[in-house]
Design a protein around this motif. Structure first.
Motif, PDB file in Angstrom:
ATOM      1  N   LEU A   1     -30.819 -23.639  21.183  1.00 52.12           N
ATOM      2  CA  LEU A   1     -30.694 -23.713  19.720  1.00 52.12           C
ATOM      3  C   LEU A   1     -31.963 -23.229  19.031  1.00 52.12           C
ATOM      4  CD1 LEU A   1     -28.910 -27.162  19.536  1.00 52.12           C
ATOM      5  CD2 LEU A   1     -27.918 -24.966  18.869  1.00 52.12           C
ATOM      6  N   ARG A   2     -33.108 -23.582  19.593  1.00 52.13           N
ATOM      7  CA  ARG A   2     -34.385 -23.148  19.002  1.00 52.13           C
ATOM      8  C   ARG A   2     -34.502 -21.625  19.036  1.00 52.13           C
ATOM      9  NH1 ARG A   2     -37.623 -25.093  22.526  1.00 52.13           N
ATOM     10  NH2 ARG A   2     -37.455 -27.211  21.733  1.00 52.13           N
ATOM     11  N   GLU A   3     -34.129 -21.023  20.155  1.00 53.41           N
ATOM     12  CA  GLU A   3     -34.195 -19.568  20.259  1.00 53.41           C
ATOM     13  C   GLU A   3     -33.247 -18.904  19.272  1.00 53.41           C
ATOM     14  OE1 GLU A   3     -33.357 -18.982  24.365  1.00 53.41           O
ATOM     15  OE2 GLU A   3     -35.423 -19.397  25.016  1.00 53.41           O
ATOM     16  N   ALA A   4     -32.046 -19.491  19.111  1.00 54.33           N
ATOM     17  CA  ALA A   4     -31.085 -18.923  18.159  1.00 54.33           C
ATOM     18  C   ALA A   4     -31.598 -19.050  16.730  1.00 54.33           C
ATOM     19  CB  ALA A   4     -29.736 -19.624  18.300  1.00 54.33           C
ATOM     20  N   ALA A   5     -32.251 -20.181  16.443  1.00 53.55           N
ATOM     21  CA  ALA A   5     -32.753 -20.420  15.085  1.00 53.55           C
ATOM     22  C   ALA A   5     -33.929 -19.513  14.751  1.00 53.55           C
ATOM     23  CB  ALA A   5     -33.157 -21.881  14.934  1.00 53.55           C
ATOM     24  N   GLN A   6     -34.643 -19.054  15.790  1.00 57.50           N
ATOM     25  CA  GLN A   6     -35.842 -18.245  15.566  1.00 57.50           C
ATOM     26  C   GLN A   6     -35.563 -16.745  15.641  1.00 57.50           C
ATOM     27  OE1 GLN A   6     -38.504 -19.854  18.524  1.00 57.50           O
ATOM     28  NE2 GLN A   6     -39.120 -21.582  17.220  1.00 57.50           N
ATOM     29  N   SER A   7     -34.289 -16.358  15.582  1.00 58.86           N
ATOM     30  CA  SER A   7     -33.964 -14.935  15.578  1.00 58.86           C
ATOM     31  C   SER A   7     -34.509 -14.299  14.302  1.00 58.86           C
ATOM     32  CB  SER A   7     -32.450 -14.740  15.680  1.00 58.86           C
ATOM     33  OG  SER A   7     -31.804 -15.345  14.581  1.00 58.86           O
ATOM     34  N   PRO A   8     -34.685 -12.992  14.273  1.00 60.35           N
ATOM     35  CA  PRO A   8     -35.324 -12.334  13.115  1.00 60.35           C
ATOM     36  C   PRO A   8     -34.686 -12.677  11.772  1.00 60.35           C
ATOM     37  CG  PRO A   8     -35.137 -10.793  14.939  1.00 60.35           C
ATOM     38  CD  PRO A   8     -34.432 -12.035  15.368  1.00 60.35           C
TER      39      PRO A   8
END
Length: 239
Positions: A164-171
């Motif tokens: 979820l963190r990686e998805a939230a930190q997308s450009p």
């Protein structure tokens, strides 16, 4: 015991601001990705002549499928707005829906008295509950099962936080459906992975089978890949 007002209002607000469109909620996966494979894991252990209760049913997508496999399916949810969604979506009236907090032990006992022993489907409820509410949720499962019922429990693992963190930190920031989860102060993957089996045992339940899985979401990353969240499943019965 009652759930905190913050928690109740967060869910009411979320469902009040969610349309009836299938898949609008990030976890509203098609039954082919949720209830169908989950029932394949539950079936060897469960008496299919019993009713089934879908706890935390949301808009009832999985409940309506469960109603095709069991003689009676009852979906319950903390949120009045969620239950309204579920009733509107159930155009053929195959299931039953009612508002119920799983921490309300008196009403959970009353439901068991009304239905008798039931099978239980609990998908991604414990991890979203505030810490003090998690033991009552597990105890609600035990109460509803009685002697004959069996439960399928699937909960996100701590690894889901990384996804979820990686998805939230997308450009472009969090994808829209994930952003709505954060905007309404919902807290996915908030429970420790090891906490779930501990809660089940403390509630007087025994684990008959378990294994790793993923819970497919209805949201996608910028590269077009679906967000599938790491999870663990358990089939449990009263000890």
């Amino acid at each position: 015991m009652s759930v905190p007002e913050r928690y109740r209002q967060a869910w009411e607000s979320y469902w009040q601001n969610t349309s009836d469109a299938p898949g609008e909620a990030i976890w509203d996966a098609d039954p082919s990705l949720s209830a169908i494979p989950h029932l394949a894991l539950l079936a060897p252990h469960a008496d299919a002549t019993l009713p089934i209760a879908d706890l935390g049913c949301g808009n009832g997508t999985q409940t309506r499928y469960l109603a095709t496999r069991f003689p009676r399916a009852i979906g319950v949810d903390l949120s009045h707005a969620a239950i309204e969604h579920a009733r509107r979506a159930d155009t053929e009236k195959v299931a039953e829906f009612e508002q119920l907090s799983l921490t309300d032990t008196a009403r959970v006992r009353e439901l068991h008295e009304r239905l008798g022993d039931v099978n239980v489907y609990l998908r991604a409820v414990i991890h979203q509950s505030d810490a003090p509410d998690r033991p009552p949720v597990a105890e609600a499962v035990a109460t509803l099962l009685g002697r004959r019922g069996r439960a399928f429990v699937a909960e996100l693992t701590e690894e889901s936080k990384t996804v979820l963190r990686e998805a939230a930190q997308s450009p472009g920031g969090p994808p829209p459906k994930l952003r709505r989860v954060f905007d309404h102060d919902l807290r996915p993957a908030d429970a420790r992975t090891a906490e779930v089996p501990e809660l089940l045992r403390e509630a007087g339940l025994t684990v008959l089978a378990h294994g790793p899985t993923t819970l497919p979401q209805t949201e996608y990353r910028a590269d077009g890949t679906r967000i599938d969240l790491p999870a663990h499943w358990y089939v449990v019965a009263r000890a």
